[in-house]
Scaffold this active site. Structure first.
Site, PDB file in Angstrom:
ATOM      1  N   GLU A 133       1.145  -1.398  -0.082  1.00  0.00           N
ATOM      2  CA  GLU A 133      -0.065   0.330   0.198  1.00  0.00           C
ATOM      3  C   GLU A 133       1.094   1.410   0.148  1.00  0.00           C
ATOM      4  OE1 GLU A 133      -0.761  -2.530   1.645  1.00  0.00           O
ATOM      5  OE2 GLU A 133      -2.617  -2.978   1.556  1.00  0.00           O
ATOM      6  N   ASP A 139     -18.440   3.427  14.394  1.00  0.00           N
ATOM      7  CA  ASP A 139     -18.628   3.069  13.190  1.00  0.00           C
ATOM      8  C   ASP A 139     -18.812   4.285  11.902  1.00  0.00           C
ATOM      9  OD1 ASP A 139     -16.863   1.437  11.552  1.00  0.00           O
ATOM     10  OD2 ASP A 139     -16.848   0.154  12.281  1.00  0.00           O
TER      11      ASP A 139
HETATM   12 MN    MN Z   1      -2.667  -5.185   2.042  1.00  0.00          MN
END
Ligand code: MN
Length: 431
Positions: free
Chosen positions: A201, A248
């Protein structure tokens, strides 16, 4: 992040709160009340550290930060997923201005957000770890509950960090991590993406917006040299603690679970660091979770029909449950196929509306207009009971996450003469 705040301040997008504010409820209150603005808190009661929130609370600001057009974000994300870029390592950087191996996170302005939350939570922490066998790096955002001066509870759902943690645990090892707080939106977006395990990422983020990394102090990991604050430590393989509740994306409380414990080994930060917070259930939280799903849905829908015009997860659907997709319809069944593809591409998706290309998917009124004028309830609404959906859906089964999904085909039917759907135009222009 720091230079970005400066440039947004010049554009009038930052609300500077100069009065003294509390980390308990007061800062979250301001973030909620001013959701469209970046809010910068200069004077945080009992802490010498400034706090910022809502940096990514609008689609426009995220695209501005990446220097791209609003409508091209999906394409840019797809491109970055497909062509990650190696991150250069530097020896010196501002993140190492202050390095402390005696960690006390009680000196950090960690917020307490809602009435029934279980405690103070770090919400913008990007957790970096490495696969113990292959060395593949992972970055993901996790909520982190403060448990003591060098302890955090970490919620890990069964995805990549979970896999790394379990592989280490099998061999009796703890998992080394670095937690980045205060990073460029590119990194937050990449860390929120559901890309394959093998893709790093940080390298995806580097494709979106170039940056450099620096080696950590007590763990074998790398973090951006311009980050504001970094915490290093280990997720202990043999210790759990009650974690939650925390609000959330639906704005409702998530339950308390026994989750792993992080033991911190180092805290480093820039001079006069800025602590970044993301309001749970706020617009920024929803956008960061939802936006990286749009390219996934687009990719899947493109397999069905090449003429996809746009995809948007909507604000009212918490950027998670509702998708609107516009297509240039080629044959009668396109709408239903697109619904099926979208529902499988993003398993949390609950309701999908498919519209024609003449409907602006960023205009909620036009989406409702399409439903009002192009839907026949007995033919165009598809109901799919008992499909696995999101654990966050309050209507879903608490154990299995089975929910009922609905698709609405609001495209013009080919069996009705097209002129009946024509949107009238006044043939005049000021030119
Ligand atoms: Mn990942």
């Amino acid at each position: 992040m720091r230079s970005l705040i400066e440039s947004f301040r010049k554009d009038g997008e930052v609300l500077d709160v100069k009065k003294e504010v509390s980390v308990t409820y007061e800062i979250p209150y301001y973030l909620k009340k001013n959701e469209e603005k970046i809010v910068f808190f200069e004077n945080v009661k009992s802490y010498g550290i400034k706090v910022v929130g809502n940096i990514c609370s609008t689609r426009e600001r995220i695209t501005k930060a990446l220097n791209i057009e609003k409508n091209s974000l999906v394409e840019h994300l797809l491109n970055a997923f497909d062509s990650p870029k190696k991150v250069k390592i530097v020896k010196k950087g501002p993140i190492k201005d202050i390095v402390k191996e005696e960690v006390d996170i009680e000196n950090l302005p960690i917020l307490r957000h809602y009435e029934k939350d279980g405690g103070h939570f770090i919400t913008a922490g990007i957790v970096v770890a490495k696969d113990p066998d292959t060395g593949v790096r992972n970055a993901s955002i996790h909520r982190l509950m403060r448990l003591g001066k060098d302890k955090l509870g970490i919620r890990i759902v069964p995805r990549h960090l979970y896999k790394i943690f379990n592989e280490n645990k099998k061999d009796g090892r703890s998992t080394e991590i670095a937690i980045i707080i205060g990073a460029h939106p590119a990194l937050l977006l990449a860390a929120s993406s559901s890309i394959p395990y093998e893709i790093d990422e940080l390298e995806v983020a580097n494709r979106l917006h170039e940056f450099k990394c620096i080696k950590c102090n007590t763990v074998d990991l790398e973090v951006p040299d311009q980050a504001e604050i970094v915490l290093e430590g280990r997720i202990l393989n043999d210790k759990k603690h009650a974690e939650g509740p925390l609000v959330d994306i639906t704005g409702t409380y998530d339950i308390v679970r026994d989750e792993p414990v992080v033991e911190l080994t180092c805290l480093m930060h820039r001079k006069e660091p800025i602590y970044q917070a993301i309001l749970p259930g706020g617009r920024e939280h929803q956008l960061l979770m939802g936006l990286p799903q749009e390219p996934r849905i687009l990719k899947a829908v493109r397999n069905i029909t090449p003429n996809v015009k746009g995809i948007r997860l909507t604000e009212g659907g918490c950027h998670w449950f509702h998708a609107v997709i516009s297509i240039e319809k080629q044959s009668e069944g396109d709408g239903k196929n697109v619904i099926l593809a979208a529902l499988s591409a993003h398993p949390s998706l609950k309701h999908v509306v498919v519209v024609d290309e003449d409907i602006d998917i960023f205009d909620d009124k036009m989406i409702e207009y399409a439903m009002a004028t192009r839907v026949k309830g007995d033919e165009d609404i598809y109901i799919f009971p008992k499909i696995r959906g999101s654990s966050l859906d309050p209507t879903g089964d608490q154990v299995t996450s089975l929910v009922t999904k609905v698709g609405i085909d609001a495209t013009k039917s080919f069996s009705i003469p097209p002129e009946r759907f024509e949107i009238a135009r006044i043939p005049w222009s000021e030119d």
